[in-house]
Design a protein around this motif. Structure first.
Motif, PDB file in Angstrom:
ATOM      1  N   PRO A 119      45.116 149.438  -0.667  1.00  0.00           N
ATOM      2  CA  PRO A 119      44.934 147.995  -0.837  1.00  0.00           C
ATOM      3  C   PRO A 119      43.983 147.435   0.214  1.00  0.00           C
ATOM      4  N   PRO A 120      43.502 146.221   0.016  1.00  0.00           N
ATOM      5  CA  PRO A 120      42.698 145.559   1.051  1.00  0.00           C
ATOM      6  C   PRO A 120      43.465 145.558   2.373  1.00  0.00           C
ATOM      7  N   THR A 121      42.723 145.728   3.459  1.00  0.00           N
ATOM      8  CA  THR A 121      43.343 145.925   4.772  1.00  0.00           C
ATOM      9  C   THR A 121      42.656 145.062   5.812  1.00  0.00           C
ATOM     10  N   VAL A 122      43.449 144.430   6.671  1.00  0.00           N
ATOM     11  CA  VAL A 122      42.906 143.704   7.814  1.00  0.00           C
ATOM     12  C   VAL A 122      43.394 144.412   9.076  1.00  0.00           C
ATOM     13  N   LEU A 123      42.472 144.687   9.979  1.00  0.00           N
ATOM     14  CA  LEU A 123      42.767 145.357  11.242  1.00  0.00           C
ATOM     15  C   LEU A 123      42.424 144.413  12.378  1.00  0.00           C
ATOM     16  N   SER A 124      43.346 144.261  13.319  1.00  0.00           N
ATOM     17  CA  SER A 124      43.116 143.407  14.485  1.00  0.00           C
ATOM     18  C   SER A 124      43.421 144.210  15.742  1.00  0.00           C
ATOM     19  N   CYS A 125      42.532 144.112  16.712  1.00  0.00           N
ATOM     20  CA  CYS A 125      42.772 144.762  18.004  1.00  0.00           C
ATOM     21  C   CYS A 125      41.983 143.998  19.058  1.00  0.00           C
ATOM     22  N   GLY A 126      42.196 144.366  20.304  1.00  0.00           N
ATOM     23  CA  GLY A 126      41.533 143.665  21.390  1.00  0.00           C
ATOM     24  C   GLY A 126      40.682 144.583  22.240  1.00  0.00           C
ATOM     25  N   THR A 127      39.849 143.963  23.048  1.00  0.00           N
ATOM     26  CA  THR A 127      38.965 144.748  23.915  1.00  0.00           C
ATOM     27  C   THR A 127      39.740 145.467  25.017  1.00  0.00           C
ATOM     28  N   ARG A 128      40.993 145.075  25.231  1.00  0.00           N
ATOM     29  CA  ARG A 128      41.829 145.763  26.222  1.00  0.00           C
ATOM     30  C   ARG A 128      42.926 146.581  25.558  1.00  0.00           C
ATOM     31  N   ASP A 129      42.744 146.868  24.294  1.00  0.00           N
ATOM     32  CA  ASP A 129      43.715 147.649  23.526  1.00  0.00           C
ATOM     33  C   ASP A 129      43.379 149.130  23.669  1.00  0.00           C
ATOM     34  N   LEU A 130      44.368 149.911  24.031  1.00  0.00           N
ATOM     35  CA  LEU A 130      44.196 151.355  24.173  1.00  0.00           C
ATOM     36  C   LEU A 130      43.680 151.982  22.881  1.00  0.00           C
ATOM     37  N   PHE A 131      44.008 151.370  21.733  1.00  0.00           N
ATOM     38  CA  PHE A 131      43.655 151.939  20.439  1.00  0.00           C
ATOM     39  C   PHE A 131      42.414 151.303  19.809  1.00  0.00           C
ATOM     40  N   LEU A 132      41.597 150.624  20.584  1.00  0.00           N
ATOM     41  CA  LEU A 132      40.395 149.976  20.049  1.00  0.00           C
ATOM     42  C   LEU A 132      39.490 150.980  19.333  1.00  0.00           C
ATOM     43  N   SER A 133      39.178 152.084  19.980  1.00  0.00           N
ATOM     44  CA  SER A 133      38.283 153.073  19.361  1.00  0.00           C
ATOM     45  C   SER A 133      38.865 153.623  18.070  1.00  0.00           C
ATOM     46  N   ASN A 134      40.171 153.912  18.069  1.00  0.00           N
ATOM     47  CA  ASN A 134      40.796 154.425  16.854  1.00  0.00           C
ATOM     48  C   ASN A 134      40.785 153.385  15.739  1.00  0.00           C
ATOM     49  N   THR A 135      40.954 152.121  16.091  1.00  0.00           N
ATOM     50  CA  THR A 135      40.934 151.057  15.089  1.00  0.00           C
ATOM     51  C   THR A 135      39.551 150.939  14.470  1.00  0.00           C
ATOM     52  N   VAL A 136      38.523 151.044  15.285  1.00  0.00           N
ATOM     53  CA  VAL A 136      37.149 150.998  14.771  1.00  0.00           C
ATOM     54  C   VAL A 136      36.893 152.199  13.861  1.00  0.00           C
ATOM     55  N   LEU A 137      37.327 153.379  14.270  1.00  0.00           N
ATOM     56  CA  LEU A 137      37.146 154.574  13.435  1.00  0.00           C
ATOM     57  C   LEU A 137      37.893 154.451  12.114  1.00  0.00           C
ATOM     58  N   LEU A 138      39.101 153.903  12.144  1.00  0.00           N
ATOM     59  CA  LEU A 138      39.865 153.697  10.913  1.00  0.00           C
ATOM     60  C   LEU A 138      39.155 152.711   9.997  1.00  0.00           C
ATOM     61  N   HIS A 139      38.642 151.627  10.556  1.00  0.00           N
ATOM     62  CA  HIS A 139      37.905 150.649   9.756  1.00  0.00           C
ATOM     63  C   HIS A 139      36.714 151.298   9.067  1.00  0.00           C
ATOM     64  N   ARG A 140      35.950 152.106   9.802  1.00  0.00           N
ATOM     65  CA  ARG A 140      34.776 152.775   9.212  1.00  0.00           C
ATOM     66  C   ARG A 140      35.201 153.730   8.101  1.00  0.00           C
ATOM     67  N   ALA A 141      36.303 154.470   8.310  1.00  0.00           N
ATOM     68  CA  ALA A 141      36.788 155.402   7.286  1.00  0.00           C
ATOM     69  C   ALA A 141      37.211 154.650   6.025  1.00  0.00           C
ATOM     70  N   LEU A 142      37.902 153.532   6.202  1.00  0.00           N
ATOM     71  CA  LEU A 142      38.301 152.720   5.050  1.00  0.00           C
ATOM     72  C   LEU A 142      37.089 152.196   4.300  1.00  0.00           C
ATOM     73  N   ARG A 143      36.100 151.692   5.022  1.00  0.00           N
ATOM     74  CA  ARG A 143      34.891 151.152   4.368  1.00  0.00           C
ATOM     75  C   ARG A 143      34.125 152.258   3.632  1.00  0.00           C
ATOM     76  N   ARG A 144      34.027 153.438   4.241  1.00  0.00           N
ATOM     77  CA  ARG A 144      33.348 154.553   3.559  1.00  0.00           C
ATOM     78  C   ARG A 144      34.047 154.914   2.260  1.00  0.00           C
ATOM     79  N   ALA A 145      35.362 154.738   2.218  1.00  0.00           N
ATOM     80  CA  ALA A 145      36.147 155.054   1.021  1.00  0.00           C
ATOM     81  C   ALA A 145      36.133 153.914   0.005  1.00  0.00           C
ATOM     82  N   GLY A 146      35.438 152.824   0.333  1.00  0.00           N
ATOM     83  CA  GLY A 146      35.337 151.709  -0.604  1.00  0.00           C
ATOM     84  C   GLY A 146      36.489 150.726  -0.526  1.00  0.00           C
TER      85      GLY A 146
END
Length: 85
Positions: free
Chosen positions: A10-37
């Motif tokens: 389903p459509p997904t919204v991801l929120s994270c912060g610049t001081r979030d330990l998981f920022l890089s993983n959140t960005v990678l997940l967003h890119r993977a979701l977008r690549r999958a349409g």
């Protein structure tokens, strides 16, 4: 991030912060979701740690963005309403 995202997620919204330990993983997940349409939005908040702002005024803006995303997904547009008639 490394799973199969081509199975109609389903459509997904991801929120994270610049001081979030998981920022890089959140960005990678967003890119993977977008690549999958998948319709996915990524919001990165300056200075936000993992878990949110913990009651700071910025929390209201974060919640407003999440509410906007949900409204966009759940409330049909005028064009969609006309097509259903």
């Amino acid at each position: 991030m490394f799973g199969d995202f081509g199975k109609g997620l389903p459509p997904t919204v991801l929120s994270c912060g610049t001081r979030d330990l998981f920022l890089s993983n959140t960005v990678l997940l967003h890119r993977a979701l977008r690549r999958a349409g998948v319709d996915a939005e990524l919001h990165v908040w300056e200075g936000m740690p993992h878990g949110g702002f913990f009651g700071a005024p910025e929390d209201q803006e974060l919640l407003a963005e999440q509410a906007r995303f949900l409204h966009k997904q759940l409330v049909p547009t005028e064009t969609e309403r006309k097509v259903k008639k």
